[in-house]
Design a protein around this motif. Structure first.
Motif: not given
Length: 364
Positions: A348-353, A355-363
């Motif tokens: 998943k991610y969110v953006r601003n200009e 900037f990006v914040m990402i997230s992922a998880s281990r199965p």
């Protein structure tokens, strides 16, 4: 398949407002200089994402994270397991401590950790444990990439929270530490109450926020720079009533993390992903140490949009990476591919200009 979410207590950070036929999320008036926030809907398929521009949607923020549990009700088994997360960076076998040490800022000085397999000993100094593979060498030394060595200097370590980090909001669209922290809490909601590594923590800006929030049983501030960790220690000592008992400072190489496999609930890397000489090696290590269901959250910047039209950008970034040891990302797809190939899912991610914040998880 990538998606975006409103993480954490976004209701206190962003408010939806309609703009013509395209809907975007904007800050409330008077909430700072952050002007635009984009939340992209999940891509239905590769063909649809490549043939049309993404849609914009309003999303309903989830409820805020629950308050931290009282200390009297903290899971004792979780607290006990925190003492066994440290592992030898050479053989990854658990480290044992001389005496009844509890991982904390005050217990580091003079403490000794020993590997029962390769028999190497790691001694804590006044501020942190040095758990790099080369720890304890007297004659041997090896220089790291330019971007890594830069952050080891006393000057940059001193300036990092005195103007350096603040400049990210100007040129990169970073929302600022407080709002980034709120977003991060939203992504980390499934693992609140567990332990967390603040990887490449710098002078401990987010490590201290994690510790003071009381949302984690143990916070490990990890960086390769001795001077950054010393600066973090000084900030902690200057702050009254700081909860030192649930924070430990560790020097380590991001490409060889000194933690047992499947022992960590969350890893956070703020404005660090682009500084790693080999992001794939680092993310693979993060995947190794995360427990099933563990969450990885990171922030970086992207050179897309008009930058992507520059014909020499891709070959140029290869040269920049070879010389400086830093990495330039051009799209969210690259970051998703990086996480996927290193064994992480649910990107998943969110953006601003930029900037990006990402997230992922281990199965699980």
């Amino acid at each position: 398949m990538a998606s975006s979410i409103c993480g954490g207590n976004l209701a206190s950070v962003f408010a939806p407002r309609r703009l013509g036929s395209c809907r975007r999320l904007l800050l409330k008036p008077g909430e700072g200089s952050l002007e635009r926030r984009r939340f992209l809907v999940p891509r239905a398929s590769a063909s649809s994402s490549s043939s049309s521009s993404p849609s914009f949607v309003e999303t309903k923020p989830p409820s805020p994270p629950p308050p931290p549990p009282p200390e009297s009700t903290m899971d004792k088994e979780k607290l006990g397991s925190n003492q066994t997360v440290l592992a030898c960076p050479i053989c990854y076998e658990p480290l044992t401590c001389t005496g009844n040490m509890v991982l904390s800022v005050d217990s580091t000085s003079g403490s000794t950790l020993e590997c029962g397999t390769c028999k190497k000993t790691y001694v804590g100094n006044e501020t942190h444990f040095d758990l790099t593979a080369a720890s304890g060498t007297k004659e041997y030394g090896e220089p790291m990439a330019l971007s890594t060595e830069l952050f080891r200097t006393p000057l940059v370590s001193y300036l990092y929270e005195r103007g350096w980090r603040q400049s990210f909001s100007v040129w990169g669209g970073f929302p600022g530490p407080e709002k980034e922290f709120e977003l991060t809490k939203g992504f980390l909601r499934p693992v609140l109450g567990g332990n967390i590594i603040d990887a490449s923590c710098g002078s401990g800006l987010f490590s201290r926020l994690f510790a003071k929030s009381g949302l984690f049983s143990l916070v490990i501030a990890l960086d390769y720079s001795e001077n950054m960790l010393k600066q973090c220690y000084e900030f902690i000592q200057e702050e009254e009533n700081f909860p030192k008992e649930n924070l430990a400072l560790v020097r380590a190489d991001i490409s060889r993390l000194p933690f047992a496999s499947s022992s960590i609930d969350a890893v956070h890397a703020g404005a660090a992903l682009h500084c790693w000489p080999s992001p794939s090696t680092a993310v693979a290590e993060i995947s190794r140490v995360l427990r099933p269901g563990g969450v990885f959250v990171a922030t970086t910047y992207l050179l897309d949009g008009p930058f992507a039209l520059f014909p020499l950008l891709r070959p140029l970034r290869q040269n920049i990476s070879q010389i400086s040891g830093s990495h330039i990302f051009l799209s969210e797809d690259e970051l998703e591919d990086l996480c996927r190939t290193c064994g992480l899912i649910g990107f998943k991610y969110v953006r601003n200009e930029r900037f990006v914040m990402i997230s992922a998880s281990r199965p699980r």
